[in-house]
Motif scaffolding. Structure first.
Motif, PDB file in Angstrom:
ATOM      1  N   GLY A  48       0.808  -1.213   0.000  1.00  0.00           N
ATOM      2  CA  GLY A  48       0.000   0.000   0.000  1.00  0.00           C
ATOM      3  C   GLY A  48       0.842   1.263   0.000  1.00  0.00           C
ATOM      4  O   GLY A  48       2.048   1.243  -0.263  1.00  0.00           O
ATOM      5  N   PHE A  49       0.215   2.363   0.322  1.00  0.00           N
ATOM      6  CA  PHE A  49       0.839   3.692   0.415  1.00  0.00           C
ATOM      7  C   PHE A  49       1.320   3.892   1.844  1.00  0.00           C
ATOM      8  O   PHE A  49       0.585   3.588   2.801  1.00  0.00           O
ATOM      9  CB  PHE A  49      -0.212   4.745   0.055  1.00  0.00           C
ATOM     10  CG  PHE A  49       0.225   6.177   0.265  1.00  0.00           C
ATOM     11  CD1 PHE A  49       0.747   6.912  -0.782  1.00  0.00           C
ATOM     12  CD2 PHE A  49       0.081   6.801   1.502  1.00  0.00           C
ATOM     13  CE1 PHE A  49       1.135   8.233  -0.602  1.00  0.00           C
ATOM     14  CE2 PHE A  49       0.473   8.115   1.700  1.00  0.00           C
ATOM     15  CZ  PHE A  49       0.995   8.825   0.645  1.00  0.00           C
ATOM     16  N   LEU A  95      -7.559   3.060 -11.728  1.00  0.00           N
ATOM     17  CA  LEU A  95      -7.712   1.788 -11.035  1.00  0.00           C
ATOM     18  C   LEU A  95      -7.790   0.620 -12.008  1.00  0.00           C
ATOM     19  O   LEU A  95      -7.262  -0.468 -11.738  1.00  0.00           O
ATOM     20  CB  LEU A  95      -8.950   1.838 -10.142  1.00  0.00           C
ATOM     21  CG  LEU A  95      -9.138   0.711  -9.121  1.00  0.00           C
ATOM     22  CD1 LEU A  95      -7.892   0.503  -8.275  1.00  0.00           C
ATOM     23  CD2 LEU A  95     -10.339   1.012  -8.241  1.00  0.00           C
ATOM     24  N   ASP A 133      -3.971  -1.995   2.166  1.00  0.00           N
ATOM     25  CA  ASP A 133      -4.136  -0.567   1.900  1.00  0.00           C
ATOM     26  C   ASP A 133      -4.413  -0.382   0.403  1.00  0.00           C
ATOM     27  O   ASP A 133      -5.342  -0.995  -0.129  1.00  0.00           O
ATOM     28  CB  ASP A 133      -2.899   0.192   2.391  1.00  0.00           C
ATOM     29  CG  ASP A 133      -2.983   1.697   2.207  1.00  0.00           C
ATOM     30  OD1 ASP A 133      -3.703   2.354   2.986  1.00  0.00           O
ATOM     31  OD2 ASP A 133      -2.329   2.207   1.277  1.00  0.00           O
ATOM     32  N   TRP A 134      -3.641   0.441  -0.305  1.00  0.00           N
ATOM     33  CA  TRP A 134      -3.887   0.625  -1.733  1.00  0.00           C
ATOM     34  C   TRP A 134      -3.756  -0.682  -2.503  1.00  0.00           C
ATOM     35  O   TRP A 134      -4.457  -0.918  -3.488  1.00  0.00           O
ATOM     36  CB  TRP A 134      -2.945   1.687  -2.316  1.00  0.00           C
ATOM     37  CG  TRP A 134      -3.669   2.963  -2.628  1.00  0.00           C
ATOM     38  CD1 TRP A 134      -3.624   4.130  -1.926  1.00  0.00           C
ATOM     39  CD2 TRP A 134      -4.578   3.190  -3.712  1.00  0.00           C
ATOM     40  NE1 TRP A 134      -4.455   5.064  -2.501  1.00  0.00           N
ATOM     41  CE2 TRP A 134      -5.041   4.515  -3.601  1.00  0.00           C
ATOM     42  CE3 TRP A 134      -5.050   2.397  -4.749  1.00  0.00           C
ATOM     43  CZ2 TRP A 134      -5.946   5.063  -4.497  1.00  0.00           C
ATOM     44  CZ3 TRP A 134      -5.951   2.942  -5.650  1.00  0.00           C
ATOM     45  CH2 TRP A 134      -6.385   4.265  -5.518  1.00  0.00           C
ATOM     46  N   VAL A 165      -7.095  -2.109  -2.288  1.00  0.00           N
ATOM     47  CA  VAL A 165      -8.024  -1.465  -3.225  1.00  0.00           C
ATOM     48  C   VAL A 165      -7.856  -2.074  -4.610  1.00  0.00           C
ATOM     49  O   VAL A 165      -8.836  -2.414  -5.290  1.00  0.00           O
ATOM     50  CB  VAL A 165      -7.776   0.058  -3.268  1.00  0.00           C
ATOM     51  CG1 VAL A 165      -8.645   0.717  -4.333  1.00  0.00           C
ATOM     52  CG2 VAL A 165      -8.041   0.687  -1.895  1.00  0.00           C
ATOM     53  N   ALA A 213      -8.170  -2.617   3.895  1.00  0.00           N
ATOM     54  CA  ALA A 213      -8.595  -1.899   2.696  1.00  0.00           C
ATOM     55  C   ALA A 213     -10.080  -2.162   2.518  1.00  0.00           C
ATOM     56  O   ALA A 213     -10.484  -3.322   2.381  1.00  0.00           O
ATOM     57  CB  ALA A 213      -7.820  -2.358   1.461  1.00  0.00           C
ATOM     58  N   TYR A 230      -2.245   8.060  -7.395  1.00  0.00           N
ATOM     59  CA  TYR A 230      -3.241   7.020  -7.128  1.00  0.00           C
ATOM     60  C   TYR A 230      -4.516   7.661  -6.585  1.00  0.00           C
ATOM     61  O   TYR A 230      -5.631   7.326  -7.004  1.00  0.00           O
ATOM     62  CB  TYR A 230      -2.707   6.023  -6.098  1.00  0.00           C
ATOM     63  CG  TYR A 230      -1.838   4.916  -6.635  1.00  0.00           C
ATOM     64  CD1 TYR A 230      -2.178   3.587  -6.410  1.00  0.00           C
ATOM     65  CD2 TYR A 230      -0.658   5.174  -7.326  1.00  0.00           C
ATOM     66  CE1 TYR A 230      -1.370   2.547  -6.858  1.00  0.00           C
ATOM     67  CE2 TYR A 230       0.154   4.147  -7.781  1.00  0.00           C
ATOM     68  CZ  TYR A 230      -0.206   2.830  -7.550  1.00  0.00           C
ATOM     69  OH  TYR A 230       0.590   1.810  -8.011  1.00  0.00           O
ATOM     70  N   TYR A 231      -4.359   8.566  -5.629  1.00  0.00           N
ATOM     71  CA  TYR A 231      -5.511   9.235  -5.016  1.00  0.00           C
ATOM     72  C   TYR A 231      -6.176  10.194  -5.998  1.00  0.00           C
ATOM     73  O   TYR A 231      -7.399  10.303  -6.051  1.00  0.00           O
ATOM     74  CB  TYR A 231      -5.068   9.998  -3.774  1.00  0.00           C
ATOM     75  CG  TYR A 231      -4.629   9.112  -2.640  1.00  0.00           C
ATOM     76  CD1 TYR A 231      -5.542   8.652  -1.702  1.00  0.00           C
ATOM     77  CD2 TYR A 231      -3.292   8.735  -2.500  1.00  0.00           C
ATOM     78  CE1 TYR A 231      -5.149   7.850  -0.648  1.00  0.00           C
ATOM     79  CE2 TYR A 231      -2.885   7.920  -1.455  1.00  0.00           C
ATOM     80  CZ  TYR A 231      -3.821   7.483  -0.528  1.00  0.00           C
ATOM     81  OH  TYR A 231      -3.424   6.670   0.512  1.00  0.00           O
TER      82      TYR A 231
END
Length: 306
Positions: free
Chosen positions: A37-38, A81, A106-107, A110, A131, A212-213
């Motif tokens: 993840g981030f 995504l 986390d990411w 996702v 997540a 990403y966000y």
């Protein structure tokens, strides 16, 4: 291919980008893909890689696009995504496999949800760590003011330049960031902090990670999110500073074949806070290949990479 202890490293071309990938375990073993993840990289799985490999699995942990030594496409659109999910599907095929167990934190979680939605035939089993399911997260944002407060940083990340500036200023204190949001601060050593500083300091990495966000807000996935029918394990550290426990509730209408394990004393960094417990949960859920060590034997005692 280069090696470090039990782990080897490859550069693979998938979906138009080069991914730097940590690999371990027998090439003939069942394939497990670990998605970080981030703001991490493959090293987030330092406690899980060796025991999973010794249990007989072929374990692949990429630096996801934009992170550490992987390619960093320019522009927000390079982090949609759908593209991130396609990276994972092609990574599985690049290993010469049709299917894999996909594990994401986390990411990475996702993205793992999206892989299961967009490429269900690729996912043999699904494991998610801290997540939220997309529909559960939207529900919590709508009904839970605490989740809305915890998610305000996402709005900050939509701004140009400022998020990168703020994170760059934080880099000398990256150890304090992880330790301050963890329930087991000693799980992040000075060496760990130095590795994270190096990864975060690579040219273009901060913008890529924040994109990403930005892409999540600007671009919706191509298709509506379907029901996930694959066998799924959700591991959740309940002392998460960014995500409310309500994200784990009432999920069976969207994921009918689901097991939820809540770890009351773990934070968002669940793999570091409770490394042996997480490893054992993974091995138990995966069903260790015949004639391998039991989960407790395979996991060791707070096992990590050299």
């Amino acid at each position: 291919m280069t090696r470090s202890g039990e782990v080897a490293f490859q550069d693979l071309q998938v979906n138009g980008v080069r991914l730097h990938v940590a690999v371990a375990g027998p090439t003939s073993g069942p394939l497990v893909v670990l998605l970080h993840g981030f703001p991490e990289f493959w090293y987030a799985w330092r406690h899980q890689l060796p025991p999973l490999a010794r249990a007989g699995y072929r374990v692949v942990a990429p630096d996801m696009r934009g992170y550490d030594l992987s390619d960093k496409p320019v522009g927000v659109e390079g982090y949609k995504l759908d593209l991130l999910a396609s990276d994972v599907a092609e990574l599985v095929r690049a290993q010469g496999r049709e299917r894999a167990v996909v594990v994401g934190h986390d990411w990475g979680g996702v993205v793992a949800w999206q892989v299961a939605a967009s490429f269900p035939n690729v996912v043999a089993k699904l494991v998610i760590l801290n997540a939220p399911h997309p529909k559960a997260f939207r529900r919590e944002l709508a009904r839970n003011p605490r989740q809305r407060r915890k998610s305000r940083y996402v709005a900050l990340f939509q701004l140009p330049f400022l998020p990168e500036f703020l994170i760059r200023r934080m880099l000398p204190n990256v150890a304090e960031f992880f330790r301050g949001t963890s329930t087991r601060p000693e799980g992040f050593t000075d060496e760990d902090a130095q590795r994270y500083r190096e990864a975060l300091s690579r040219p273009g990495a901060l913008t890529a990670m924040i994109n990403y966000y930005r892409a999540l807000v600007r671009f919706r996935p191509v298709s509506a999110f379907p029901r996930i029918d694959v066998s799924t394990l959700l591991i959740w550290g309940e002392k998460d500073v960014a995500l409310e426990p309500g994200n784990t509730e009432d999920l069976h209408k969207w994921v009918p074949n689901l097991r939820v394990v809540r770890l009351p004393m773990a934070s968002h960094w669940v793999m570091s806070d409770e490394p042996v417990r997480v490893t054992n949960l993974l091995l138990d859920f995966l069903g260790a290949p015949a004639s391998t060590a039991s989960p407790a034997e395979a996991s060791g005692d707070n096992e990590m990479l050299p």
